[in-house]
Design a protein around this motif. Structure first.
Motif, PDB file in Angstrom:
ATOM      1  N   GLY A 157       0.803  -1.215   0.000  1.00 55.85           N
ATOM      2  CA  GLY A 157       0.000   0.000   0.000  1.00 55.85           C
ATOM      3  C   GLY A 157       0.836   1.265   0.000  1.00 55.85           C
ATOM      4  N   PRO A 158       0.183   2.427  -0.107  1.00 59.74           N
ATOM      5  CA  PRO A 158       0.903   3.708  -0.201  1.00 59.74           C
ATOM      6  C   PRO A 158       1.831   3.985   0.966  1.00 59.74           C
ATOM      7  N   ALA A 159       1.424   3.667   2.190  1.00 63.38           N
ATOM      8  CA  ALA A 159       2.284   3.948   3.351  1.00 63.38           C
ATOM      9  C   ALA A 159       3.555   3.112   3.291  1.00 63.38           C
ATOM     10  N   VAL A 160       3.412   1.850   2.891  1.00 64.09           N
ATOM     11  CA  VAL A 160       4.586   0.991   2.777  1.00 64.09           C
ATOM     12  C   VAL A 160       5.498   1.507   1.676  1.00 64.09           C
ATOM     13  N   LEU A 161       4.922   1.842   0.541  1.00 61.58           N
ATOM     14  CA  LEU A 161       5.729   2.328  -0.588  1.00 61.58           C
ATOM     15  C   LEU A 161       6.473   3.617  -0.231  1.00 61.58           C
ATOM     16  N   ALA A 162       5.828   4.485   0.531  1.00 61.76           N
ATOM     17  CA  ALA A 162       6.499   5.732   0.950  1.00 61.76           C
ATOM     18  C   ALA A 162       7.703   5.418   1.826  1.00 61.76           C
ATOM     19  N   ASP A 163       7.534   4.472   2.745  1.00 59.01           N
ATOM     20  CA  ASP A 163       8.656   4.111   3.617  1.00 59.01           C
ATOM     21  C   ASP A 163       9.737   3.364   2.843  1.00 59.01           C
ATOM     22  N   VAL A 164       9.339   2.558   1.851  1.00 55.61           N
ATOM     23  CA  VAL A 164      10.326   1.898   0.997  1.00 55.61           C
ATOM     24  C   VAL A 164      11.158   2.930   0.250  1.00 55.61           C
ATOM     25  N   ALA A 165      10.496   3.934  -0.312  1.00 50.32           N
ATOM     26  CA  ALA A 165      11.217   4.966  -1.060  1.00 50.32           C
ATOM     27  C   ALA A 165      12.200   5.707  -0.165  1.00 50.32           C
ATOM     28  N   ARG A 166      11.762   6.000   1.053  1.00 48.53           N
ATOM     29  CA  ARG A 166      12.647   6.712   1.988  1.00 48.53           C
ATOM     30  C   ARG A 166      13.840   5.824   2.370  1.00 48.53           C
ATOM     31  N   ALA A 167      13.579   4.540   2.645  1.00 45.74           N
ATOM     32  CA  ALA A 167      14.650   3.633   3.044  1.00 45.74           C
ATOM     33  C   ALA A 167      15.642   3.402   1.913  1.00 45.74           C
ATOM     34  N   VAL A 168      15.139   3.303   0.686  1.00 42.43           N
ATOM     35  CA  VAL A 168      16.025   3.110  -0.467  1.00 42.43           C
ATOM     36  C   VAL A 168      16.866   4.356  -0.694  1.00 42.43           C
ATOM     37  N   SER A 169      16.256   5.514  -0.498  1.00 38.51           N
ATOM     38  CA  SER A 169      17.016   6.756  -0.655  1.00 38.51           C
ATOM     39  C   SER A 169      18.142   6.845   0.368  1.00 38.51           C
ATOM     40  N   GLU A 170      17.828   6.450   1.599  1.00 37.43           N
ATOM     41  CA  GLU A 170      18.865   6.476   2.639  1.00 37.43           C
ATOM     42  C   GLU A 170      19.964   5.460   2.334  1.00 37.43           C
ATOM     43  N   ALA A 171      19.575   4.278   1.870  1.00 31.66           N
ATOM     44  CA  ALA A 171      20.578   3.276   1.507  1.00 31.66           C
ATOM     45  C   ALA A 171      21.413   3.755   0.327  1.00 31.66           C
ATOM     46  N   GLY A 172      20.758   4.479  -0.576  1.00 36.19           N
ATOM     47  CA  GLY A 172      21.465   4.963  -1.765  1.00 36.19           C
ATOM     48  C   GLY A 172      22.590   5.913  -1.447  1.00 36.19           C
TER      49      GLY A 172
END
Length: 374
Positions: free
Chosen positions: A37-52
């Motif tokens: 869902g949208p909340a999960v996807l938002a947190d995924v995007a944030r986590a991937v950005s931090e990992a990046g």
């Protein structure tokens, strides 16, 4: 490849993989049809950005924080030292056979079973041995004990719920395997979250059995097939053995970050499991009502048959935009549980195929019955 010095056992082999076809209804590889869902996807995007921001550095090769999260999810008093994670359950199984199989050693499985098992064995130079399940695809203690006594395998592999049949194995059968076997007993629980209420997990046996391994995946119930994260729970010594054979940095920083987000949102990620169970159970009833044989299922798929020409049925469904799996024993097909719309499309397509091919024993659905295609 004819001019290449290929290993002899690979000559003529084809790469593993179910058909990946662009059709309206893909029900062939047991995926969870509900995306995050949208909340999960938002947190995924944030986590991937931090990992990046740290992609110029190697990831944590022990994936310690991820393993701690997985241990908390599993419970049963497990800690990160009891958990190993890898690039899908495929790599988990490969690590186990690299560490406990190999030349001069063997793995015993029970058929029909997952079609990748012989490939894990082949790729690790482990002898692949099989014993048949009962006619209803179940396993009992006597069958397992006889097979272990006959073959004396180094690794016993029990899949519950079983792929491709969906059949669960009682814990007393796992305990019988542990008593009979000298080596490792691996219980593959890739579909455990879909099991009916009251179906126990082999995780409950871990404390008393240091040679027991329980394998899981985030691909199915967690709807994270694209994330590629499998894991196992076992005694720390088993985990340490997998650490010896793993390739350095086998889990990317991005994979670890995405998996941790999914675990943090476990309740939401698993929210559709009950819906898929209901679709599975309704599908079992509908197929049986049409006069077909149906294997009892605790997974998110159903094996059904029997057909004189299963490929013709498979092809007829594909022509109507429904892709299922041509796998398992001769005459049987497997369909994944999907959304209500996907299940309606499958029922309608199979009804048309049955009429077109005049399938023996087929009982057409009554028109306008609830849940039937109209």
């Amino acid at each position: 490849m004819a001019d290449l010095p290929l290993r002899p056992e690979l000559v003529g082999e084809e790469p593993y993989g179910a058909p990946q076809l662009d059709v309206p209804h893909r029900l062939n590889v047991n995926e969870n049809p509900y995306p995050p869902g949208p909340a999960v996807l938002a947190d995924v995007a944030r986590a991937v950005s931090e990992a990046g921001a740290g992609l110029n550095r190697y990831p944590d090769r022990e994936a310690w924080e991820l393993r701690a999260d997985l241990a908390r999810y599993l419970g049963h008093g497990l800690g990160p030292e009891n958990v190993w994670a890898a690039n899908g359950s495929n790599e988990v199984m490969t690590h186990l056979l690299q560490a406990f199989g190999g030349p001069g050693r063997s793995v015993l499985s029970f058929t029909p079973g997952y079609s990748m098992y012989p490939e894990y064995a082949r790729n690790t130079h482990t002898a692949y041995l099989t014993a048949p399940r009962r006619a209803d695809f179940t396993l009992d203690a006597a069958t397992v004990e006889r097979a272990v006594a006959e073959h004396r395998p180094d690794v016993v592999l029990i899949t519950t719920p079983n792929n491709p049949t969906g059949t669960s194995t009682p814990l007393d059968v796992v305990e019988a395997a542990l008593r009979a076997a000298d080596g490792l007993v691996v219980v593959d629980e890739a579909y455990q979250e879909f099991a009916r209420d009251g179906t126990p997990s082999a995780l409950t046996l871990l404390t008393d059995h240091p040679r027991l391994v329980v394998s899981r995946t985030m691909s199915k119930a967690f709807a994270l097939a694209g994330g590629r994260l499998g894991y196992l729970a076992a005694a720390p010594a088993v985990v340490d053995a997998c650490r010896i054979v793993r390739l350095p940095y086998h889990l990317s920083a991005v994979t670890q970050a995405v998996a941790r987000v999914a675990l943090a949102h476990a309740e939401e990620m698993l929210a559709q499991v009950d819906a898929l169970r209901r679709e599975r159970d309704a599908l079992v009833g509908w197929l049986a009502g049409r006069g077909l044989e149906v294997a009892e299922s605790d997974a998110n798929f159903v094996l059904f048959g029997r057909f004189a020409d299963r490929h013709a049925v498979w092809q007829g469904l594909l022509a109507r935009g429904v892709l299922i799996r041509e796998t398992g024993p001769d005459g049987w097909l497997r369909v994944s549980a999907g959304t209500p719309a996907e299940m309606a499309a499958f029922r309608a397509a199979l009804t048309e195929v049955a009429a077109e091919q005049t399938l023996p024993g087929w009982r057409p659905p009554a028109p306008h019955d609830p849940g039937e295609p109209t």
